[in-house]
Design an enzyme around this catalytic site. Sequence first.
Site, PDB file in Angstrom:
ATOM      1  CD  GLU A 142      -3.182  -0.803   2.110  1.00  0.00           C
ATOM      2  OE1 GLU A 142      -2.936  -0.141   3.130  1.00  0.00           O
ATOM      3  OE2 GLU A 142      -4.287  -1.325   1.896  1.00  0.00           O
ATOM      4  CD  GLU A 312      -4.351  -5.879   2.756  1.00  0.00           C
ATOM      5  OE1 GLU A 312      -5.039  -5.155   3.504  1.00  0.00           O
ATOM      6  OE2 GLU A 312      -3.112  -5.777   2.680  1.00  0.00           O
TER       7      GLU A 312
HETATM    8  C1  GAL Z   1      -4.413  -2.570   4.933  1.00  0.00           C
HETATM    9  C2  GAL Z   1      -2.993  -3.077   5.054  1.00  0.00           C
HETATM   10  C3  GAL Z   1      -2.873  -4.317   5.901  1.00  0.00           C
HETATM   11  C4  GAL Z   1      -3.702  -4.174   7.138  1.00  0.00           C
HETATM   12  C5  GAL Z   1      -5.133  -3.905   6.759  1.00  0.00           C
HETATM   13  C6  GAL Z   1      -6.062  -3.803   7.927  1.00  0.00           C
HETATM   14  O1  GAL Z   1      -4.434  -1.201   4.762  1.00  0.00           O
HETATM   15  O2  GAL Z   1      -2.453  -3.334   3.785  1.00  0.00           O
HETATM   16  O3  GAL Z   1      -1.522  -4.535   6.220  1.00  0.00           O
HETATM   17  O4  GAL Z   1      -3.191  -3.138   7.914  1.00  0.00           O
HETATM   18  O5  GAL Z   1      -5.193  -2.695   6.075  1.00  0.00           O
HETATM   19  O6  GAL Z   1      -7.380  -3.543   7.515  1.00  0.00           O
END
Ligand code: GAL
Length: 653
Positions: A142, A312
């Site tokens: 990110e 994610e």
């Molecule tokens: C994203 C990040 C992850 C984790 C996740 C939590 O922004 O890439 O490492 O922090 O959020 O929701």
Amino acid sequence: MRLGVCYYPEHWPEEMWAGDARQMAEIGLSCVRIGEFAWARFEPEPGRFEWAWFDRAIDTLHGEGLGLILGTPTATPPKRLIDRHPDILAQDAHGRPRRFGSRRHYCFSSETYRRECRRIVSEMVKRYGEHPGVVMWQTDNEYGCHDTVESYSPAAKAAFRLWLKDRYGEIDALNDAWGTTFWSQTYRSFDEVDLPGATVTEANPSHRLDFQRFSSDQVARFNREQVDIIRQHSPGREITHNFMGAFTAFDHHKVGADIDIATWDSYPLGFLDLSPVPDDLKRYWLRQGHPDFQAFHHDLYRGCSHKWGVMEQQPGPVNWAPYNPAPLPGMVRLWSLEAMAHGADLVSWFRWRQVPFAQEHMHAGLQRPDGEPAPAYEEARQVAEDVARLGMMQPGQADVALIFDYEGQWTHMVQPQGRGMDLLRQTFDAYSALRSNGLSIDILPQSADLSDYKLIVLPGLPIIQDALVDQIRSSRAQVVILPRSGSKTGTFQIPPELPPGKLRSLSGVKVVRVESLRPSIIETAHWAGGELRIVNWREHLELPPPDSELGVHVEARFADGAPFWVESDNIHYLAGWPDPDTAFNLSGIFAKRAGLEPRPLGLSLRLRRIGRLEFAFNYGLETEPLEGLLPETPDFILGGPTLPPAGVAAWRS
Ligand code: GAL
């Protein structure tokens, strides 16, 4: 579509790995992302690497048939590295270093850090690049998260000066481009130019726009260095980076061009809570998310690279929004299948198991901290079954092209001219209006091939490229130009021919005055089809004389008689920002004129066509009948003719 999960073997005793891997495979996952924050475990002392534990983790996961997505660990430089090289830290506008103790505490311009990253990435890629289990690499994690694209460090200042010299050649070219004669800002050499932070009042907008371009280029360069190393030592593996939602601080089209698959991190409930959506809708969509937010990003990132996916996917309550509710049962499945309906190549949940310690211990996973299934576990298994039933799907081109670019967004952010106005939001509102009419949309940069689209919408891009003008000139599509389009030159000045600048020769209109309006102000316009409501922004247009070559026709006028909607053949110019109802109605009208069939869907039902399949998603709290939207004898693969809350249906059409 591949299904996967994000996993951190370093957080769990080694005895658990084999069971975890078995369960992942057992619920139908085929990949697992690991490694992206583990630098301190890979290299506990400078130059002393400990790979054995990671070898075992990889082999255990691969042993269950899982494909590995390896993250390079450069989002988390370890403490010993920072202590030794404090110049790695990014600095804020006041020159204060950002501290160690969380993540992303680095400056993209730090030469030390770039060298360290090349080193750790080379070590990692040389070791695992040809491992048969490795299917993909993720660079860093990110870029820009926690507001980390811009840095005001001495290294950034030196690099910015070089960047400016390269762009302008001579300092006087910069003085002209920035209009530095205003407020005695004239520079005598590039070495006099500082970074545009901590000024008394706003810094010169051209200076700020160039700083944003520069900062974005630093991200792209940083990423490219990793990509080059990976391509050299890990042939045949895909490369991705995980982008974010509602995030625009660097040019994702540029980074997307260097990778194979653009992925993004989708947290529908966290994003809804942070969004400017009115409170009553936040209450209604509390456990479902905004029905267009996910799809918007799917379509945006599809336009950024060769393939796209979700790296994610939210599995339950997160820890980082102001309030963190749980999803309605079924929503984790819905979000995942919606990605598939937009052509995703991968959906991967974040994370496998909720970790009981540190910053994210309140963030749900597919499993609870005690290893028992969390509610999302069964939904993930269900998605794997659904995906198998749906089979292969080929995303085709949509009918509607919505044009967005990052430079345009920065221009709006540097000088919004009205509070809260920004291009991303305008693009989203336009998207939402089109999608609520049942249309499928591609979100594309200005350089995309637009020849086969039936409807093209320009939601207010201030800086217009010549290539886009040429494409529109030769297009037979209905083209809708929203206000502020073409309103600036590339150096942030008003174009000599006045807005819409390069689009004037196509639309016939000249914008001679603009107004921004506070949210409570509503202007109306009268049109043969009914009353139109305009909010936030109004323009005053001058039209060409009646005998001019470019014939224009005024379709709708403001209450005071001034033109609002001006049509010149297939090109439509709107001199104000339509409110949501008007945007919805006009989208339907433009779609019909483009020969499309709009299907009004209401607040929370959404459709998406992909190849011969059509999907329906219910983001609402009431059951939705699909009557009127189905073919005569629908061949359902998922669901049926009525859709419960969080329900998904898919049929062949
Ligand atoms: C994203 C990040 C992850 C984790 C996740 C939590 O922004 O890439 O490492 O922090 O959020 O929701």
